[in-house]
Design a protein around this motif. Structure first.
Motif, PDB file in Angstrom:
ATOM      1  N   UNK A 107       0.831  -1.213   0.000  1.00 55.36           N
ATOM      2  CA  UNK A 107       0.000   0.000   0.000  1.00 55.36           C
ATOM      3  C   UNK A 107       0.860   1.256   0.000  1.00 55.36           C
ATOM      4  N   UNK A 167       2.058   1.593  -3.660  1.00 52.36           N
ATOM      5  CA  UNK A 167       1.063   2.028  -4.661  1.00 52.36           C
ATOM      6  C   UNK A 167       0.680   3.481  -4.413  1.00 52.36           C
ATOM      7  N   UNK A 168       0.688   3.911  -3.160  1.00 54.65           N
ATOM      8  CA  UNK A 168       0.334   5.307  -2.876  1.00 54.65           C
ATOM      9  C   UNK A 168       1.476   6.247  -3.255  1.00 54.65           C
ATOM     10  N   UNK A 175       4.115  -5.320  -9.452  1.00 49.45           N
ATOM     11  CA  UNK A 175       2.687  -5.634  -9.493  1.00 49.45           C
ATOM     12  C   UNK A 175       1.824  -4.562  -8.847  1.00 49.45           C
ATOM     13  N   UNK A 176       2.431  -3.784  -7.964  1.00 47.52           N
ATOM     14  CA  UNK A 176       1.650  -2.725  -7.300  1.00 47.52           C
ATOM     15  C   UNK A 176       2.048  -1.351  -7.833  1.00 47.52           C
ATOM     16  N   UNK A 217      -9.288   0.761  -2.316  1.00 44.33           N
ATOM     17  CA  UNK A 217      -7.984   0.730  -2.983  1.00 44.33           C
ATOM     18  C   UNK A 217      -8.081   0.605  -4.502  1.00 44.33           C
ATOM     19  N   UNK A 276      -3.328   6.454  -5.400  1.00 49.66           N
ATOM     20  CA  UNK A 276      -3.196   5.769  -6.685  1.00 49.66           C
ATOM     21  C   UNK A 276      -3.708   4.341  -6.488  1.00 49.66           C
ATOM     22  N   UNK A 277      -4.672   3.897  -7.330  1.00 50.01           N
ATOM     23  CA  UNK A 277      -5.337   2.616  -7.049  1.00 50.01           C
ATOM     24  C   UNK A 277      -4.500   1.391  -7.409  1.00 50.01           C
ATOM     25  N   UNK A 278      -4.872   0.275  -6.776  1.00 50.96           N
ATOM     26  CA  UNK A 278      -4.349  -1.035  -7.172  1.00 50.96           C
ATOM     27  C   UNK A 278      -4.973  -1.441  -8.491  1.00 50.96           C
ATOM     28  N   UNK A 279      -4.224  -2.216  -9.248  1.00 51.18           N
ATOM     29  CA  UNK A 279      -4.735  -2.894 -10.425  1.00 51.18           C
ATOM     30  C   UNK A 279      -4.787  -4.378 -10.041  1.00 51.18           C
ATOM     31  N   UNK A 331      -2.866  -6.908 -12.053  1.00 52.67           N
ATOM     32  CA  UNK A 331      -1.415  -6.731 -11.958  1.00 52.67           C
ATOM     33  C   UNK A 331      -0.896  -7.219 -10.614  1.00 52.67           C
ATOM     34  N   UNK A 332      -1.662  -6.954  -9.552  1.00 58.11           N
ATOM     35  CA  UNK A 332      -1.251  -7.427  -8.234  1.00 58.11           C
ATOM     36  C   UNK A 332      -1.127  -8.948  -8.259  1.00 58.11           C
ATOM     37  N   UNK A 334      -2.367  -3.818 -17.558  1.00 61.10           N
ATOM     38  CA  UNK A 334      -2.265  -2.360 -17.524  1.00 61.10           C
ATOM     39  C   UNK A 334      -3.006  -1.687 -18.677  1.00 61.10           C
TER      40      UNK A 334
END
Ligand SMILES: Cc1ncc(C[n+]2csc(CCOP(=O)(O)OP(=O)(O)O)c2C)c(N)n1
Ligand SMILES: Cc1ncc(C[n+]2csc(CCOP(=O)(O)OP(=O)(O)O)c2C)c(N)n1
Ligand code: SF4
Ligand code: SF4
Ligand SMILES: [Mg+2]
Ligand SMILES: [Mg+2]
Lengths: 621, 339, 339, 621
Positions: B116, B119-120, B171-172, C143, C161-164, C167-168, C288
């Protein structure tokens, strides 16, 4: 809460009767806007100078199917010319907009009470959804009440006919008809509501017009219709002068935090994760950006409290908010705060437990968790708020103590306080108690764990201060130097020091106020949101000449120094709690007093009668 | 709110300024010593006053790190360093906040906070000491331990497919992702400088030897004899060539997969892939390359940091509404006066 | 220990068999209804007796799911469903264990359990209902919420910024990664069948509409008018072509990046990338891709499951040492007799 | 623990003296193998028929620099012809292999006690590392002890000369020389150790030879050297007959779990995350694969307990193990177990707190956390083990109760029990109490929360059972049906039902054993690892004729039904705890008894003298 009526010089048109106290409950479908109706009626009553108490009660499900029992939403208002402590036990008046609302609430209506039903809402479909075979308004099953069936929906639609609104939209205005009618019935001024409608719908003039008309239609219907022989009046109450507003506990708590940070001259940092019923505090504070309030919606509760602690390390007022299950997750980090001795405020808006429990219901069963829920000997101050407005002062005090003693502080409120609203005497920021902050800057003689002799607090140093670089952490610290230490004696010394520091907070506690005499036959000791019910119950039995007094605790750890003495001056001690008995354990262990518990675990506040009844039974034993 | 540089005329800092008075308690021979040395070497060069640095860690041998740095430090609880650091960095963007964590601390119990924070794009510099073992608790396998690893808690071998820390970071969508090795002093220093220079969150996986519970975990990559053939140095804009005689390279096959090829016999330097730090998919592919093992900056890109964006919102609010007036706030909404 | 199939002659199951007696309490119009319907549609076809299915969830609107399935179910605590499910699946490999989670439950508080379950390849079928909002708590951002999103907790817009999610999952080397949409009934059913058939852990991100707190979040992908141009259907071995007139496609540029191209004018179908589920980097790139948004199976590969490997170890131990003899265990090591 | 010697017919060579009790401490550098030496000496003593008690004490750091104070490792053995409850307070004999070991330990040696020092270890370098200016062995500073300086290193090297081992390797054998010497001094048989050396080093014959020679060299040196005028004997103790082995608390606990699961005929599932001092339980169980034991090293403590709960849902015995900070993280999930009412065993191997605290030290400060550390009213049974061997029965009982009552059970041990070892009378699996398990399979009349009238347990159903499909969860459940219910009365009913169920466990508790008379002047009440120190202290004061008895609690929740009555039969109640006072809070609150606490928070067990002294002072007051 007897309904005393006495005839007064009746106007030719209608008889007028004086009441000293009325409890009215608005009930309908979630979609019917009963919360809004109740809140407006409350405002009208407050502006009319009455003291008021309210209780919203909405369904647990986000959106329960319309017309079903699960979808019923209610709002109860208690307004009076006397002091009001609670929303009232049983309503004198029930407004039921549909059969489901009737079914869910009729059981609470006082015998002989007034039932106002919307004929339009009682169609076949709705009756069926509510599980009625016949129509209760017609089958005489409601004989013990004064039943008034009014076609609110129909009359609303008629009043709006020429506005060419869809029936759906027009129908939605029926709650204002109900409000207007009740406003007339109890001689409430409708101007405030008219004004409110103006601002609220300013973007959609047709709704301003529609709701205004509905409101007035309801009011005039009361006046003109033959239906009502009597119009009631409730004189203004004797209330402390000043400027008032309605606040919910969550709003008051948020205001208290902002005020305290402002007074301390520090930025406020909230690290939180949403959870019912605490989320609104996050929502509130997220809107205070111009105050420099930083709100961080973390990935979970642990990150919430950890980020707050990190912010405190940086010199901000670190706060975290949650409810029971979230607090459980925070305990390891709270313990870190106990060890690093930094200010931190943990607000627990309690809800029904254990586990996920009853998320939308109230309870006060997290006192144990606050006092004892961490590994090791881990003392910290625990405070509780007694009323929605009191959440302001409790939050303010929590911040003040956290900073002065360099300690995490737990503040307990609950779902009842969080969502309940009451008139709040608005303070002046200038008049609030000072919150002095002294960041250490001089390197000479600096030691991270060198304690202040009076408070036993260690110095607070902002990273960025030259020459005071130091490390803190969760491993036991050597006294004074703060280095890691595994030395046996040091661990005992530090453990006792941490305990003494928290005990020292007792010097902050004013003499315990006692409602009633200093001594007597029975003392009722409570904490948290039970204040109102206990106060009302105590007044009631005192009115019957009983030697009963009340003590309500703001400080649960440490306990007030004078509490032991007070307890000993009473023959019996009763401890009502919305749990299986937690404060009572502390009192018995601390003072060896054979206190008796009154425990209600129903996710609902005590009724005044439940407490009064218990008091009387105890006195008879 | 960039980090303030040392005001002119301030005394030049040296390595010594960053050495604390605590004696270092790692096992003799532990890779952590070298990492500590490189950090203490680089800090003084960064041009930031010492008091502006904060080192925040979780729990583990690696997490003892802050005690040995003569800066501000916070030895947190297991796995939570990124969360503590996030709170500090958000409220104090002027500080240079470094997170020290281990493969257990950062990827096992602390995995969620780590991803987290990345990603932030919180402006933290995160150093993950990867020794593929739980050191402090005396040798259980970790989320980076290889399959089949025999440890105290896996007497007949682990059945946990391990994390690939670089791939996890990719990945993040982390904005700076790099890898180095405890004993590669100069390279590690470079990575530390790059991480500091990166305007945002930076993640460095540092391959570290635990000579007590997982000795030699990275030996092929550190052994003078083999490392030229086992380590691939990533440099932006340079072809991915390696080998004692720089005769091997990486090629992008038509399948879109990476291939290890030998130069000569039909393969010319022109066929070799040129490293591009800005290319996420490439970084992801390189992350999965094990033989050779890439070190260096896999990916670097720019995105507003979390703390910047947050403070910008406060600024805008102040401009729109003026500085907060508490008394006015108290009076929000419907009020009435009782005489 | 594969999951036992229904014994021959057992009564054929129907959708009804999987409908519990609890009335469904989601808001009218919630995307969860459609997902529930597809699951109840597919379950009877899988050839496994009803009592072998277990649905485990965390907390959230989505997590109410198990109450509506007439199977075994466990409504857990927030974010922990993968952990509860892992314990169950390890000890009961014979069961078909499904995890129901949300974007908050699975990626915020529960992110760590999710990625560890995926990297271990525990044989769980994980359905993540992504409505890009916290529904149950009445509308805070999640998220996966887009930057700038205005919600109750972000009155002036989110800065996260959000998770994908795809991708995670690729970053932690999951073995089955797919995406579908609540209202794409047939496609969702296919994905459910594929997930069940996959020998290992399966992750499906299901784009779901919360019509109360985040209505229309996926509208471009579900709107009949636009979806042909906004959605890219992934099919193994088929070219990545989309568009109302199937005139657009995806090409792998020399840079190693994906490009959206229009067919015709120099670009022939032969230039279009053919989807290959086994190609991790491709899946990562497709993850992505936002315009068009791919749905279908991004990646599928085979790796021993965690529970298989673990039980194999027990078997080996039993073969080597015989079934455990507790009395012998008591007597391990030095013993002596006192008369 | 006085050292009574009496001369007996002395052999021409050496005088022989009888002792009833000897406490010996082996101390050296972490690298010197003192733990091994101590354990072997313990085994020899056990085989010689003595009762024994041991206390290992190793440094907190993984590897502290050799020769430093931080690197000192010690192992204390108490062996006697009488019953042994503790490792002993102060040693009669101190073996010091280097100056650091001397400095750290000499303070504990009894005046007049024997100091055995290795001359070879006292070189300049080591003296300096230990911070000695001079050589304490020569400067007369040790006059109050019987000092024997023996060049153990030198003689070891000489004995191994012809083996052409490096001095480093040969030197490492000196601990066997020390062991041999002490074995002679106290007439211990060295055969067991010879045999042990054989197996241990079978892969490296030269080490077998080397260590054997060193051991014998030490033994013969004692015999032949003029140095020692007296050889001591300690007669066998009266010990219950049977087969014994040494077990640590962690091993015993692991065995108890395996035995219980075996008895119940269920698979054992451990979901755990490593943490000192609990990790060894995970390590032990990971080696029991042939028993079908599944050990899952989870990503964190939360996943550990959740996976165990998932396994219980599947019909296994779900267990999770941790220590204080990890338990804090598990509480939310433990509360889920309280709500879904599934068997779950939570083992807390307590360590020094709060926060990270003192990871390698012992403490019993997590009782509050076990009883009160969750949100809501969340009762569960809490058990504690009293000795290392007792961890076996406590774990077995925890599993039995968890299954019988369908409830999470907390088992408390601590670092002292976990790493401490004692002789354990090996039971026969066949003789262990039955653990009946009945998975419900018949659909007729099945309701997930229909309770067994005797235990109030709900039925346990294995997923995979046709026709019994059902859902459980953490939201309040409707009585009997288990459906979600927000009904007020139901919540109270269920909350009280959960409490009654746990209270019903009291029917499992046998009459509380009282060491000493049924009534008297003072009762010492303890729990957990303080058992030995309290027992020894009580025996000591009773030997002086004091009317003092002991009660030690296995069950902390619910409390034994007869406890209140017992407390009332004594003039005073003393509650020694290795915390700031937790059990005492419960006793005071429950029985309103004015119990007095004796609190030690030093990460170390009580000394017998500390408790005995407190008892005597209390009796005088
Ligand atoms: C809540 C909690 N759980 C577990 C532990 C025990 N613990 C301390 S460090 C550690 C793992 C250390 O491994 P890693 O992060 O790789 O650091 P290393 O020691 O290898 O540098 C564990 C499990 C703890 N201190 N706190
Ligand atoms: C420990 C804990 N923290 C917080 C909550 C409150 N909570 C319940 S559900 C939820 C988020 C739900 O969002 P999501 O997972 O996306 O599910 P949705 O409702 O959108 O389907 C939160 C924050 C909780 N129940 N327990
Ligand atoms: S145990 Fe391993 S990682 Fe820890 S200090 Fe020792 S060598 Fe380093
Ligand atoms: S709030 Fe949103 S997600 Fe939840 S049930 Fe309603 S529509 Fe569905
Ligand atoms: Mg590690
Ligand atoms: Mg969601």
């Amino acid at each position: 809460m007897t309904l005393e009526t006495q005839a007064v010089a009746a106007s030719p048109a209608k008889r007028r009767a004086q009441l000293d106290r009325v409890v009215i409950r608005f009930a309908g479908d979630s979609g019917d806007g009963m919360q809004l109706t109740g809140m407006q009626f409350t405002t009208e009553s407050a502006l009319a100078g009455n003291d008021v108490g309210t209780l919203p009660d909405f369904p647990a499900e986000i959106r329960a199917p319309a017309g079903t029992l699960a979808g019923v939403s209610g709002f109860q208002v208690n307004f009076s010319s006397l002091e009001v402590y609670t929303p009232g036990d049983n309503p004198d008046v029930l407004v039921a907009m549909n059969p489901a609302a009737l079914k869910v609430n009729i059981g609470d209506l006082k015998p002989g009470g007034i039932l106002l039903a919307d004929q339009g809402g009682f169609d076949q479909a709705n009756l069926k959804k509510a599980g009625y075979t016949g129509n209760p308004l017609e089958d005489g099953s409601l004989a013990q009440y004064q039943v008034f069936v009014v076609d609110m929906t129909g009359m609303t639609l008629k009043a709006l006919e020429d506005l060419k609104l869809s029936n759906k939209v027009a129908g939605r205005c029926k709650n204002f008809f109900a409000l207007g009618l009740c406003s007339w019935l109890y001689s409430r001024p409708i101007e405030p509501t008219l004004k409110w409608i103006q601002d609220k719908f300013k973007r959609t003039p047709e709704l301003v017009e529609a709701n205004t008309r509905a409101l007035k239609a309801g009011y005039h219907f009361g006046e003109t219709a033959e239906l009502f022989a009597v119009q009631y009046e409730v004189q203004p109450a004797r209330i402390a002068p000043g400027t008032y507003r309605n606040v919910t506990g969550n709003t008051a708590l948020a205001l208290g935090l902002v005020a305290a940070a402002g007074k301390a001259g520090l930025p406020l940092f909230l690290g939180s994760y949403p959870i019912t019923p605490a989320s609104d505090i996050l929502h509130e504070l997220a809107g205070y950006k111009q105050f420099g309030v930083l709100t961080f919606q973390a990935e979970d509760e642990i990150a919430g409290v950890c980020s707050a602690l990190g912010a405190s390390f940086g010199g901000a007022v670190g706060v975290t908010t949650s409810s029971g299950p979230g607090i459980a997750l925070k305990q390891e980090a709270i313990n870190l705060a106990v060890m690093v001795e930094l200010p931190l405020v943990i607000c627990n808006v309690q809800r029904g437990g254990p586990s996920t429990g009853l998320p939308t219901k109230t309870e006060q069963a997290d006192l144990y968790q606050a006092l004892f829920g961490r590994n090791g000997d881990s003392p910290l101050p625990v405070l509780a708020a007694a009323t929605p407005g009191d959440c302001f002062s409790a939050a303010y005090e929590a911040v003040r103590i956290a900073i002065k003693y360099m300690t995490p502080v737990v503040l307990l409120t609950d779902g009842y306080l969080a969502n309940g609203a009451e008139p709040w005497l608005i303070p002046r920021f200038e008049d609030l108690p000072p919150i002095p902050v002294r960041f250490r800057t001089e390197p000479e003689g600096f030691f991270p764990y060198l304690r202040d002799p009076e408070t036993l607090a260690r110095p607070w140093v902002k990273p960025g201060t030259p020459g005071l670089e130091h490390r803190v952490g969760g491993i036991e610290k050597e006294d004074v130097t703060g280095n890691i230490s595994y030395a046996p004696e040091n661990h005992e010394r530090m453990t006792r020091a941490r305990a003494r520091k928290v005990a020292a907070v007792a010097q902050e506690i004013p003499p315990t106020p006692i409602r009633g005499e200093e001594a007597g036959d029975l003392l009722v000791v409570g904490w948290g949101s039970t204040y109102g019910s206990i106060a009302a119950a105590v007044d009631e039995v005192r009115a019957r000449g009983k030697k009963v007094s009340q003590v309500h605790l703001r400080y649960l750890n440490p306990l007030p120094p004078d509490l032991g003495g007070i307890l000993r001056r009473f023959g019996k001690v009763l401890v009502p709690e919305m749990n299986m008995g937690q404060l009572i354990t502390i009192l018995r262990a601390t003072y060896l007093v054979d206190a008796v518990g009154l425990n209600k675990i129903q996710g609902q506040p005590f009724k005044v009668s439940e407490i009064a009844g218990k008091i009387l039974r105890l006195l008879e034993e | 709110m960039a980090e303030a540089a040392v005001e002119a005329g301030a005394p030049r800092l040296t390595r010594k300024d960053f050495v604390s008075d605590q004696d270092v308690r790692w096992c003799p021979g532990c890779g952590d010593y070298s990492i500590l040395a490189q950090v203490q070497k680089v800090m003084p060069e960064l041009g930031l006053p010492r008091e502006k640095f904060v080192f925040i860690s979780g729990i583990g041998c690696s997490s003892r790190f802050p005690y040995y740095m003569n800066t501000y430090g916070f030895h947190g609880i297991h796995g939570r360093a990124p969360a503590i650091a996030t709170g500090l960095k958000i409220s104090r963007p002027d500080l240079s906040v470094w997170v020290i964590t281990g493969d257990g601390d950062g990827l096992s119990i602390g995995g969620n906070h780590l991803i987290h924070a990345l990603r932030r794009n919180v402006g933290l510099k995160i150093l993950l000491f990867n020794n593929r073992i739980y050191g402090l608790t005396k040798g259980q396998y970790s989320p980076t331990s290889e399959l089949g690893k025999v440890t105290k808690s896996t007497p007949v071998g682990s059945v946990d497919y391990p994390f690939n820390p670089i791939a996890v970071a990719m990945g993040v969508d982390a904005t700076f992702v790099a890898r180095s090795i405890d004993v590669e002093a100069r390279h590690l220093q470079d990575m530390l400088r790059r991480a500091y220079a990166h305007p945002g969150g930076a993640f460095i996986e540092i391959l570290q030897n635990c000579n007590i519970f997982n000795d030699g975990a990275w030996e092929p990559l550190t052994d003078k004899a083999t490392k030229a053939d086992t380590v691939l140095l990533l440099e932006h804009g340079k072809p991915l060539i390696f080998g004692k005689n720089r005769d091997k390279g990486i090629r992008l096959a038509s399948s879109g997969r990476l291939q290890v090829v030998s130069l000569g016999d039909g393969v010319s330097e022109g066929d070799i892939l040129v490293h591009d730090e800005t290319n996420r998919p490439l970084a992801y592919m390189l992350a999965h390359l094990e033989n050779p093992t890439p070190i260096g900056v896999f990916h670097a890109s720019i995105r507003p940091t979390y703390e910047e964006a947050m403070h910008r919102q406060l600024e805008t609010a102040r401009q729109k509404l003026g500085p907060g007036d508490v008394n006015a706030l108290f009076r929000r909404g419907e009020t009435w006066v009782v005489e």
